[in-house]
Each structure stands twice: as C-alpha cells, then as structure tokens.
Design a protein around this motif. Structure first.
Motif, PDB file in Angstrom:
ATOM      1  N   ARG A  83      49.089  -1.879 -46.201  1.00 19.21           N
ATOM      2  CA  ARG A  83      49.357  -2.204 -47.995  1.00 19.21           C
ATOM      3  C   ARG A  83      49.302  -3.769 -47.086  1.00 19.21           C
ATOM      4  O   ARG A  83      50.098  -4.278 -46.910  1.00 19.21           O
ATOM      5  N   ARG A  84      48.438  -4.289 -48.684  1.00 20.84           N
ATOM      6  CA  ARG A  84      48.415  -5.855 -48.894  1.00 20.84           C
ATOM      7  C   ARG A  84      49.556  -6.461 -48.828  1.00 20.84           C
ATOM      8  O   ARG A  84      49.741  -6.208 -51.000  1.00 20.84           O
ATOM      9  N   CYS A  85      50.942  -7.009 -49.191  1.00 24.30           N
ATOM     10  CA  CYS A  85      52.156  -7.362 -49.903  1.00 24.30           C
ATOM     11  C   CYS A  85      52.037  -8.727 -49.500  1.00 24.30           C
ATOM     12  O   CYS A  85      51.930  -8.889 -48.628  1.00 24.30           O
ATOM     13  N   SER A  86      52.069  -9.503 -50.705  1.00 21.64           N
ATOM     14  CA  SER A  86      52.050 -10.923 -50.119  1.00 21.64           C
ATOM     15  C   SER A  86      53.192 -11.225 -51.400  1.00 21.64           C
ATOM     16  O   SER A  86      53.685 -11.018 -52.442  1.00 21.64           O
ATOM     17  N   ALA A  87      53.967 -12.774 -50.246  1.00 24.20           N
ATOM     18  CA  ALA A  87      55.296 -13.104 -51.264  1.00 24.20           C
ATOM     19  C   ALA A  87      55.421 -14.125 -50.915  1.00 24.20           C
ATOM     20  O   ALA A  87      55.406 -14.453 -49.145  1.00 24.20           O
TER      21      ALA A  87
END
Lengths: 67, 247, 358
Positions: free
Chosen positions: C207-211
């Motif tokens: 999953r592409r999780c950006s934070a």
C-alpha cells in the motif's frame, strides 16, 4: 442459539456494546488483553437474539455475530 | 451457525488508534465496510487530515495520504483531477475542516469536485488535548474555553447548512453515530456518497456527529447521552440536499 | 529548430508542458500571472489538469495530491505565495514528493513591489520552510536558460523525487526574447514507491501510505537520514555555475539571474578600458558554487562585488563563506523593481577599485 464472538486484542472495554444490548447479554470479563483492557464477554446465561446492535456500535469492529 | 456480521476485510488486522469508545472507530468501520461492499480496496485513496482523523491510517488497508492540516480537500482535488478513475475519500475532523481548512472545503465544494467527504464533528480538538473547535457548543468547556464557550469565541458552525449555500454540491446530509439506528442511517448516507463518486455525479458531503470521551471528560456511554441532549440539539440531523438522482 | 519570440512566463509555461507537466495549480500574483493564464488553456490541450486554487496554500496541496498519485505537477508564484506554500514545500521535501516550483521574484518583504527583484534568495537557499530541508534551486538569467532549466527541473524533480525550485525574477518573466523550445515529452502518470514508514500499515507493504507525521521515532529519524543523504547527493552532482572571463580576472562580480546579465555588460565596458573583471554566476543557487570562490587566488584577485537586485545584500553571506576572508567583498544592490544599469555598476566597480575595497 445466536452468539457473538469478541476479538480479545481489539476490545478496549468501552462498554458501548454492553450499553446497547437489548438483552443484557454482555459484561466486562476476566480476560485482560495485551493493552490491559478487561475484555467484554458474553454472559453464560445470555439469550442473544443476533440483533447485531452490539457489533454495529463497536468502534473497533471487534464483535462478529453468528446466528 | 452463519456469520451475519463480520469485521470488514478492508480494515487492517490490528486495533484502531482511537481512544476507547471513540466513534471515529465506527466511522472507520462503516467506511471499510463500504469499501468491501463496492469492491474498491485496491483503487481507493484515503485522504486523511491532521488530528484524530489521521489515525485512520492504522485502520484502512488502502492507499492513503495524511494531508496537511485543513488541506485534505485540496490534496484530494489534486489526486482526483490527475487520476479520475481512483476512488478518493476525504476524511476530516472539525478542527481540520471547519477551522484551518474552511477555505479548502468551501472551494472544493464550490468546484463540485467529484469527491466523497466524510466530516466527523465531535465539537472539540481531540488529538491536541481538548481545545475549543469551531463546532464547540455554547457553554461547552474546552481547554481554551475554561468556563465554556462564549459569544466572544464565536458560535458553533453548521457546516452542512453553510455548504448548502453553494451551487455545485450534489448531496449533503448530517448523521450521528450515537446509536445503532443512527449508525446504520449514517452507513446509508455514506454509501450514497460513495455511489455518487463512483457514478461521477460530483461532490457529496456527509457530516457525522461524534464524541470525544477523553476530552469531554466522560465515559463513552455518558458521551452518547451528551450527544443526544446537547450536540444533536445544536446540529439537527437530516438531508440538506440530495440531487443524486437528478445529476 | 525554429526560434519563437516569447515572453519569459509563457516560454517557461510551455517548457513545463514539454517537460511532461500534466497538472498545475496556482493562484494569481504578479509578476507570474501569464504562467497560469497560459497553462489554463494549454494543459487541457495535452490532457492535463489545471486548477486555479483558492490560495497558494491550497494550490501547493493540490500539487501534493497530483504528485502523490504520480502525475508530473507544478505550481508557480512569487515571494509572498512561496511563503504561503512553505509548509507544503516542507512536506514535499520530507515525504518526498516531486514537483517543480517556480518563483518569479518581486520586491519584498511583505507584499512588496510587483516588479522584478531578487529578494527571496534566503527563502530559496536557506529555509523555504520549517524543518531544515533543502530545495535544488536553479536561477536562470535568460529566457532560453529559463526554458532549459524548467525542462531540466522536471527530470531532476522526478529523479530525486523531491520538489525543485526555479528562481526567476520579474524581469525574466516579463522580457520577450527569441527561444528554442525543447521537444514534447510524453510522460505517463506513474505511481512511484513512497519512502514511508511500515508503521503505517505493517500488514500490507504494497500500500502507498504517505505521512510526514510518523509517530515511531526511530522510523522518523531514519527518514531524516534519508533526506540528508539526498541533499548531499544533490550537492555533489547538481551544482551548476558559469565562470565568465575569469582566467585573467583581477576583480570579480558575483551575480545571478538578471543581475548577472547587467554584470556581463559592465565587464565588457570595463575590459574595453583595460580593467580585467570576471563574473561568477551561480546557475544553481542551491547547491551554491563555493568552490568557484575558494579557488580564487588572492594574490591575483583584489576585490569582489556581490551584485543583487536586493537591499540588503543576501547572497553576500554565501560569497563570504566561499572566500573565507581572503579577498575583500563589497556589495551593491537596487530593490523594489529598480534595476541597476551597467553604467551604474561600472561606477560602483570604479569606486571600489579606486578605494582598494576599503
């Protein structure tokens, strides 16, 4: 007889399920999960009618209902 | 025995990041259930706010981006305009949407972006420890309104009614999460918001009245009563606009 | 390739489209208005998206969204707009997200003058926002160079997956000059792997999780190391400088952008009088060409003039850092849209030469 299953590690003992169960089937149990919450459980004499209200209210999706 | 209620597949296999009894969890659960229902887990981008709403990142098993505080509608616009085939969910709290991000939500709605906005209104800043929010009730105490909110600090902002003044939005409804019946009604509303986006109908806005046991300083069960006796008196539930079928 | 007689802002807008830009969000602010105006018509023609944001702040966050999902994205503004975008730039540098940012500089500080100036040097090179990040920053001095650097900036931004700044000033934005436009690049939207924390979704790494808010301290610290390493690589590989007539120079002008163009005229005027002056022109203002200054021979070079369209002098700190006290440095600047003439700069040089930089 209908019943619910509560995932021990997800329950945070918030008691929303206990509060909403029309048959008073649920209570805070003896089992303490890894996060330190005393997990909710079905009472032995519970007469669950699988109305799903507890599961609908649970903020952790910790409750699954069987009929 | 048949399983007639199960935990959504689109939920990560771990507890949520929310406090015990926080109805954000219910909102997350509804959203993940609908992601399962529409079969879009691999095509969804969850645009999350700064604030407790950002803890959705430990719940939704989808692509996700925690946008800057108040800017989720803008970030979602950039995503949706560039990749219209993606399902883009905007999830915000009241500090994020009604305070710092008011311009962004108004203009996103005014442009009628094809997005689904789920706005969780618990009348307080949760993550930062209970400060007053634009939706804090008159007289309600907060760490920056020790004796309760007074007119000098403004009045609760009714976001559905405000957004209802704009031309472009297709669907605007306010629900609550204080009871199973209301949770199921909220699910119905959010389902419509999903459907509108998937059918390219435009901007849907669903406000969910919620709680904050920790910062309201009451038990989860007591917080539901506060919602019924106080919050829902200030913020009436209902459909403010539904052009879903006309578009 | 045929040459077109184009206005700077429009030339760089077309260069961006040819560099693969398929998303723009921006807001009106002089002196860059022709860029969004041009792109509002041009981008839809190439299947791109244009949004006039409700503010520069909203616009940079739209660029973040477009960049996150893999589209080559850009915004442009002037100094005040860059200030509003600083949190967005900080997030883009951190995550990182690639994008091209154009600053067509104007007078400052505050709302400042709407005419061209170079008052945002510190903003561009030291701290475009909070959190201690750096931006690869190009500073063109002609419209052809602006076209080439914007075109290059898109490749560099996507090579490093980080925001890249092109620092023009209002003069370059407004001048018209003949330019050759680069060929059109067909770049498809492509979701690139994000540097992120597994903490966000350990169960599903694809999953592409950006934070940029990572609550796991060790993850966050590792992340800062990755960013620092990127800055070091850029410093090593991306420096660009022009050294003009430096071989026999006895005096040196350090200037970039429009100031460098004026300096070149002054240098020719002084050389006609037998005074050997050279120019060090940063083409990247970050990384800064310290080496060009370090290698100056203090037995040959008697004085340096730091020339900027800025009052007070801003680049002088970097010139000083390169020279390290070996050669005296004077500064000269005009601001608020006033541009010095080459004669005016010649006078300044003669003044310092006569007073031996005292």
């Amino acid at each position: 007889m209908a019943k619910v299953e509560i995932t021990v590690e997800y329950c945070k003992a918030c008691e929303l399920c206990i509060n909403v169960c029309p048959k008073g089937c649920l209570q805070i149990g003896e089992t303490t999960n890894a996060a330190g919450y005393d997990v909710v459980e079905m009472k032995h004499d519970a007469e669950c009618v699988a109305c799903k209200m507890c599961a609908v209210m649970c903020p952790e999706a910790a409750i699954e209902v069987y009929k | 025995m048949e399983k007639i209620y199960k935990r959504p597949e689109a939920m990560q296999k771990r507890p949520t990041g929310y406090c015990p009894g926080c109805l954000h969890g219910v909102a997350n659960k509804i959203i993940c259930g609908l992601i399962d229902e529409f079969g879009i887990v691999d095509n969804t981008v969850a645009v999350q706010p700064i604030g407790c709403g950002a803890l959705m990142c430990w719940t939704t098993d989808t692509d996700q981006i925690i946008s800057l505080h108040g800017r989720a509608p803008a970030t979602a616009t950039g995503i949706k305009r560039s990749a219209p085939e993606k399902f883009v969910l905007v999830y915000q709290g009241d500090g994020d949407l009604a305070s710092i991000g008011l311009a962004e939500i108004m203009h996103c709605a005014n442009r009628g972006e094809n997005l689904t906005v789920v706005f969780v209104n618990n009348s307080i800043f949760g993550m930062t420890g209970g400060q007053m929010a634009p939706t804090t009730l008159m007289g309600q105490k907060a760490t920056t309104a020790k004796d309760g909110r007074t007119p000098l600090q403004g009045y609760p902002m009714h976001m559905c009614e405000i957004i209802n003044q704009l031309t472009a939005p297709v669907y605007i409804e306010r629900c609550a999460l204080d009871s199973p019946a209301h949770v199921l009604a909220a699910e119905k509303a959010i389902r419509k918001g999903f459907k509108n986006q998937l059918e390219n109908k435009g901007f849907s806005f669903i406000e969910l009245l919620s709680n904050c046991p920790t910062n309201w300083g009451m038990s989860p069960v007591k917080s539901l009563e506060f919602m019924r006796n106080e919050t829902m008196k200030e913020f009436p539930l209902g459909v403010f606009r539904d052009r879903s079928e006309e578009v | 390739m045929s040459k077109l007689f184009l206005k700077g802002n429009e030339a760089v807008a077309e260069a961006a489209v040819r560099g693969g830009c398929r998303f723009f969000a921006g807001y009106p602010i002089t002196p860059q208005n022709e860029i969004p105006e041009y792109l509002s018509k041009r981008l839809p023609e190439v299947g791109g998206a244009f949004v006039q944001g409700e503010s520069e702040l909203a616009s940079i966050n739209m660029v973040i969204g477009a960049s996150y999902i893999g589209t080559r994205a850009m915004t442009s503004s002037s100094g005040p707009g860059l200030s509003l975008m600083s949190e967005g730039l900080s997030t883009m540098a951190a995550t990182p997200f690639p994008a091209v940012i154009l600053n067509v500089m104007r007078g400052g500080p505050g709302t400042g003058a709407i005419q061209g100036a170079q008052m945002d040097y510190l903003q561009a090179t030291k701290a475009p926002g909070h959190g201690g990040f750096r931006l690869l920053a190009y500073a063109p001095s002609t419209i052809q160079e602006a076209v080439d650097l914007v075109y290059l900036a898109f490749d560099k931004a996507w090579e490093y997956k980080a925001p890249t700044l092109v620092l023009m000033d209002g003069c370059i934005g407004s001048l018209m000059e003949p330019v050759e436009l680069p060929p059109m690049k067909e770049v498809q939207r492509e979701e690139y792997p994000l540097y992120t924390s597994p903490h966000l979704n350990p169960g599903n790494p694809k999953r592409r999780c950006s934070a940029t808010m990572i609550t796991n301290e060790r993850d966050h610290e590792d992340w800062n190391r990755v960013q620092a390493a990127r800055y070091a690589t850029i410093e090593k590989n991306e420096l660009r400088v022009e050294e003009y007539m430096m071989d026999d120079a006895e005096y040196v002008i350090v200037a970039y952008g429009t100031s460098a163009r004026v300096a070149k005229s002054t240098i020719r005027q002084l050389r006609d009088k037998g005074i050997k002056v050279g120019l060090i022109r940063p083409i990247t203002v970050w990384p800064f060409p310290y080496e060009s200054l370090r290698k100056l021979d203090e037995t040959k070079v008697k004085g340096i003039l730091c020339l900027e369209l800025s009052i007070p002098a801003l680049m002088v700190e970097d010139v000083d850092r390169g020279v390290q006290g070996r050669i005296p440095i004077a500064t000269y600047g005009r601001a608020a849209g006033i541009v010095f003439s080459s004669e005016e700069v010649e006078e300044q040089m003669m003044l310092h030469i006569e007073q031996d930089w005292k």
